[in-house]
Design a protein around this motif. Structure first.
Motif, PDB file in Angstrom:
ATOM      1  N   HIS A  62      40.702-117.542 -27.310  1.00 37.36           N
ATOM      2  CA  HIS A  62      40.246-117.021 -28.593  1.00 37.36           C
ATOM      3  C   HIS A  62      38.939-116.262 -28.396  1.00 37.36           C
ATOM      4  CE1 HIS A  62      39.819-116.905 -32.932  1.00 37.36           C
ATOM      5  NE2 HIS A  62      38.642-117.504 -32.883  1.00 37.36           N
ATOM      6  N   PHE A 119      36.419-122.843 -24.292  1.00 36.57           N
ATOM      7  CA  PHE A 119      36.992-122.812 -25.640  1.00 36.57           C
ATOM      8  C   PHE A 119      35.906-122.676 -26.711  1.00 36.57           C
ATOM      9  CE2 PHE A 119      39.887-125.214 -22.894  1.00 36.57           C
ATOM     10  CZ  PHE A 119      41.069-124.520 -23.089  1.00 36.57           C
ATOM     11  N   LEU A 130      36.665-120.798 -30.097  1.00 39.46           N
ATOM     12  CA  LEU A 130      37.576-121.586 -30.923  1.00 39.46           C
ATOM     13  C   LEU A 130      36.822-122.702 -31.625  1.00 39.46           C
ATOM     14  CD1 LEU A 130      40.638-121.651 -31.549  1.00 39.46           C
ATOM     15  CD2 LEU A 130      40.855-123.363 -29.736  1.00 39.46           C
ATOM     16  N   ARG A 131      35.894-123.330 -30.905  1.00 38.86           N
ATOM     17  CA  ARG A 131      35.067-124.386 -31.490  1.00 38.86           C
ATOM     18  C   ARG A 131      34.191-123.830 -32.610  1.00 38.86           C
ATOM     19  NH1 ARG A 131      29.806-125.576 -30.126  1.00 38.86           N
ATOM     20  NH2 ARG A 131      29.035-127.607 -30.867  1.00 38.86           N
ATOM     21  N   THR A 162      34.668-121.144 -34.476  1.00 39.07           N
ATOM     22  CA  THR A 162      35.520-120.814 -35.621  1.00 39.07           C
ATOM     23  C   THR A 162      35.886-122.078 -36.393  1.00 39.07           C
ATOM     24  OG1 THR A 162      36.439-118.915 -34.437  1.00 39.07           O
ATOM     25  CG2 THR A 162      37.667-119.705 -36.338  1.00 39.07           C
TER      26      THR A 162
END
Length: 262
Positions: A100, A218, A221-222, A224
């Motif tokens: 992401h 990640f 993503l975290r 978001t």
């Protein structure tokens, strides 16, 4: 030894938000950013290279013109009309992760031998839109840590805030650190949201980048997920949800020296 952002760096950033008015709420989280001299980035002289695969990636189409063109072309297009085409540019941003990519805000720092002259604050929302605030003094003098630059809010970021009002920006780019503060004032003139991103800078090397990418693969993503979690908390407390308005045609606006109210 202090690390200069214009030599490339990792920034261990603390991001803070404080909302007042209709509801009082604060939250803080940590994230790892990179400071990338754009000329070195595009010539392949940095450990992180544009449009290359990896646990951490930087895609040209995530920034600037968002069409995959050179980042230097975007910076020059914004700065040349105001007499700052000669500046060196460092991009402070969060790289894409493994699955992401999302950047709430990236900062393009423009500096010459006299110091920081301008900052392009490139703000993105979760709807895939972006807007750039060009922060500078009208006479292009050095931006010092205590200087306050004011600009009209032109871009929808949160569904729990109106697009109206204005921002006040502050920056600190001295060696060994990075700091950005963005405060939002509503139409009534009251300070209703304070945000900051501050942290120490450390050397960006192949080894430090590899370790950072492995530990934070990640991260976007975290981030978001945290944004949506805080939105859910505001909604549960009865804060009004605002439907996203159509984005304004203007995609770059100015934030200049704040003048005291008379």
């Amino acid at each position: 030894m202090s690390v200069d952002l214009w030599d490339s760096a990792l920034i261990d950033a603390s991001i803070w938000h404080s909302r007042t008015g209709d509801v009082s709420r604060q939250f803080r989280y940590r994230a790892l950013y990179v400071a990338l001299p754009v000329d070195q980035l595009e010539s392949g002289r940095l450990p992180l290279r544009p449009d290359s695969p990896g646990l951490w990636r930087l895609r040209r189409r995530d920034h600037g013109h968002r069409d995959g063109s050179r980042l230097t072309a975007f910076a020059e297009a914004q700065l040349a009309p105001v007499g700052l085409a000669h500046c060196r540019i460092t991009l402070v941003t969060m790289p894409r992760g493994l699955l992401h990519g999302f950047n709430p805000v990236s900062f393009w720092l423009a500096r010459d031998h006299g110091g920081l002259r301008a900052v392009l604050a490139e703000v993105s929302n979760t709807f895939g839109e972006s807007h750039v605030y060009l922060c500078r003094h009208a006479d292009n003098r050095e931006i010092r840590p205590g200087d306050r630059l004011r600009g009209k809010k032109m871009f929808h970021v949160s569904p729990f805030l109106p697009r109206e009002g204005h921002y006040v920006f502050r920056f600190d780019t001295r060696p060994g650190r990075f700091g950005a503060w963005i405060d939002w004032f509503g139409q009534d003139g009251n300070l209703s949201l304070q945000t900051s991103m501050t942290g120490k800078a450390r050397a960006l090397t192949r080894t430090s980048l590899r370790r950072a990418a492995f530990r934070h693969a990640f991260q976007p993503l975290r981030v978001t997920g945290l944004i949506h979690w805080q939105a859910a908390k505001l909604f549960s407390r009865g804060v009004r949800y605002r439907t996203k308005p159509p984005q304004l045609a203007i995609r770059r606006s100015d934030a200049v020296t704040e003048k005291p109210d008379v």
